[in-house]
Design an enzyme around this catalytic site. Structure first.
Site, PDB file in Angstrom:
ATOM      1  N   LYS A  76      -4.611 -32.481   7.244  1.00 50.08           N
ATOM      2  CA  LYS A  76      -5.824 -32.472   7.151  1.00 50.08           C
ATOM      3  C   LYS A  76      -6.310 -34.226   8.230  1.00 50.08           C
ATOM      4  O   LYS A  76      -5.871 -35.426   7.428  1.00 50.08           O
ATOM      5  CB  LYS A  76      -6.563 -32.735   5.733  1.00 50.08           C
ATOM      6  N   SER A 151     -14.477 -29.531   1.934  1.00 54.90           N
ATOM      7  CA  SER A 151     -14.124 -29.879   3.379  1.00 54.90           C
ATOM      8  C   SER A 151     -13.122 -29.622   3.893  1.00 54.90           C
ATOM      9  O   SER A 151     -13.583 -29.625   5.258  1.00 54.90           O
ATOM     10  CB  SER A 151     -14.714 -31.674   2.729  1.00 54.90           C
ATOM     11  N   SER A 175     -13.470 -29.605  -2.212  1.00 57.62           N
ATOM     12  CA  SER A 175     -12.871 -29.233  -1.004  1.00 57.62           C
ATOM     13  C   SER A 175     -11.478 -28.068  -0.533  1.00 57.62           C
ATOM     14  O   SER A 175     -11.180 -28.493   0.991  1.00 57.62           O
ATOM     15  CB  SER A 175     -13.430 -30.349  -0.550  1.00 57.62           C
TER      16      SER A 175
END
Lengths: 484, 95
Positions: A76, A151, A175
């Protein structure tokens, strides 16, 4: 090859039936081919990857390889990568090649994993749909008119579309788990403090926790072995003994006490999802688990408490972006104040600005007690509910999300409706607990996630339950047609 | 709970965020909605509850007072928008 689990990939690499360079090329090629549609990656790093793959092949040849050596991974874009752009999904850091590696990046690199790129995300991890990225929304591989969740939406979509065999994510209020559920993959949020936050760009420091997104629970266990461990550079790192998370995977479920919170099966839940989760729970009962209804009476307050705590902490953490030492700076500032205000006003997106402002407000003189202090007190009540529940049950099970993947733009006009999609996930972060989301069926062609929550440091138990479930079901093996 | 436009401008000033005049109305509406959501927790009786600051309630660790970081000014300043002679440059503060 892209449908092979980590253990099999590792065996193939160790038997030299495939080289890390060949495997890396397969994933780089898939990632490049599908990215124009899915937008799961902000940055692909083919040169870095091929160098790392060559080094992995040398280790495999020399017999000094570990179980993860040579396997590709995508991080990420919230994890700092030395010399490689670390944008956090924001214009503010669009020009920021981090000057050091996050502990997570370093640990997986030391294990011999090959980073192929950085995945897309909501700006500064603030969002539940991935529509808040400066680099455009990620699309859900099961239906590209729908969001992948957020997210860590890029990390979940990349797994679902076979663009990487494993990715990292972070979970502040859901997330990792929410996008894993919406994309039909497995996502684990470890106990607060298990995985080092060093080099993981801060959103809400008392809630943030890194973890893996994979196809299976067994894959997650293998990665977690390498990801977690005490780190002196993270002041809240848990000094907990190292475990082998694969060790308990096959333990029988006989006698396991499973709590079903009444509050997680109320009218807010899509009845179709409720039915699938009940089917999954019945299957666990047939495997010997004992079910009991429990109450988490304060869970209705978890959304308001979460948003006070998270926004307060974010307004403080994001004050470092001032246009002076790194990141975005506005052009021709008139004076220092103008430099601060315009750099931040132009560098941050709408949702980030909304959260900074609410955070600033709840921390300001005259409002602190009524909002922030009250939130911290109710946070304790939410934690105590879980503590009470774990006196009588080993794990708690419910849905991960109240609905399946929603359409792009469906919730962007109303931030509050977006926040409510975190209803079943945020209390876990407030209490610092571990939880995993695993595929539990399909509703109208869209994946549904089941959430398993455990007491602090009970990841082995969660992975055990998830693995046993995955031995008996094949939801986790389903792949979206266009990317199968 | 309604946040008037003047209040929103005040918060933005505190947070060092420039908002365009055209944006302020939308922020006022959205922030008011968010505050309304947050207000739901205000009615809970917490008179005897201690605030919870940390999920595991651990205490801050101390370490020996030893130098652990090396000087990497050059590497860090290479990322800065403007530097000179090892300093970060900003608009003139003192005339």
């Amino acid at each position: 090859m892209h449908r092979t689990c980590l253990k099999s990939l590792s065996n193939l690499l160790h038997r030299r039936e495939i080289s890390s360079q060949e495997l890396t090329r397969i994933y780089l090629e898939r990632a490049a081919r599908y990215n124009p549609v899915i937008n799961a990656f902000i940055t692909l790093t083919p040169e870095h990857a091929m160098e790392a793959a060559l080094a992995a092949d040398q280790r495999l040849q020399a017999g000094s390889a570990g179980p993860l050596t040579g396997i590709p991974v995508a991080h990420k874009d919230i994890f700092c990568t030395d010399g490689i752009r670390t944008s956090c999904g924001s214009r503010m850091l669009d020009n920021f090649p981090a000057p050091y590696n996050a502990t997570v990046v370093e640990r997986l690199q030391d294990a011999g994993m090959v980073m192929i790129g950085k995945t897309n995300m909501d700006e500064f991890a603030m969002g539940s749909s991935n529509e808040n990225s400066y680099y455009g929304p990620v699309k859900n591989p099961w239906d590209t008119n729908r969001v992948p969740g957020g997210s860590s939406g890029g990390s979940a979509a990349a797994i679902a579309a076979g663009m990487a065999p494993v990715t990292t994510g972070t979970d502040t209020g859901g997330s990792i788990r929410q996008p894993a559920a919406l994309c039909g993959v497995t996502g684990l949020k470890p106990t607060y403090g298990r995985v080092s936050r060093y080099g993981m760009i801060a959103f809400a420091s008392s809630l943030d926790q890194g973890g893996p997104i994979t196809h299976t629970a067994e894959d997650a266990a293998l990665i977690l072995n390498a990801m977690c461990g005490f780190d002196a550079r993270d002041s809240t790192s848990a000094d907990h003994p190292q475990e082998d998370f694969t060790g308990e995977l096959n333990r029988p479920l006989e006698g396991l006490r499973v709590g079903l919170p009444r509050e997680f099966f109320d009218s807010r839940l899509d009845p179709g999802i409720g039915g699938l989760i009940r089917d999954a729970i019945r299957r666990l009962e047939q495997s010997g688990a004992r079910l009991m209804d429990i109450d988490l009476p304060h869970s209705a307050l978890s959304i308001p408490v979460y948003y006070v705590v998270a926004m307060a902490e974010c307004s403080s953490n994001l004050s470092r972006y001032d246009g002076v030492r790194f990141g975005y700076r506005c052009t021709n500032p008139e004076n220092l104040l103008d430099l601060y205000c315009r750099s931040r006003g132009e560098g941050f997106g709408d949702e980030v600005k909304r959260r900074i402002m609410i955070g600033t407000y709840v921390l300001s003189a005259g409002y602190f007690d009524a909002y922030y202090l009250q939130a911290q007190k109710v946070r304790r009540l939410i934690r105590d509910d879980y503590r009470q529940a774990f006196n009588s049950v080993d794990v708690i099970i419910g849905p991960t999300t109240p609905s399946t993947a929603f359409k792009l733009h469906e919730k962007t006009a109303d931030p509050v409706s977006m926040y409510l999609s975190d209803i079943y996930t945020v209390s876990v972060n407030l209490a610092g607990l571990p939880a995993i989301s695993i595929p539990a069926g399909f509703l109208n062609g869209l994946p549904v996630g089941m959430q398993i929550i455990g007491n602090h440091f009970s990841e082995s138990r969660l992975l055990n339950l998830a693995h046993r479930f995955q031995l008996e079901t094949d939801w986790h093996l389903a792949r979206p047609g266009a990317y199968a | 709970m309604v946040l008037e436009k003047e209040k929103v401008e005040g918060i933005a000033r505190l947070a060092r965020l420039e908002l365009k005049t055209t944006e302020i109305e939308a922020y006022s509406r959205d922030l008011s909605r968010i505050l309304e959501l947050i207000e739901e927790m205000k009615g809970v009786n917490t008179a005897d509850v201690a605030p919870m600051e940390h999920p595991l309630e651990i205490r801050a660790r101390l370490r020996e007072d030893q130098v652990t970081e090396t000087d990497q000014r050059g590497k860090y300043q290479a990322l800065a928008p403007a530097t000179a002679d090892g300093f970060y440059l900003v608009p003139k503060v003192i005339e």
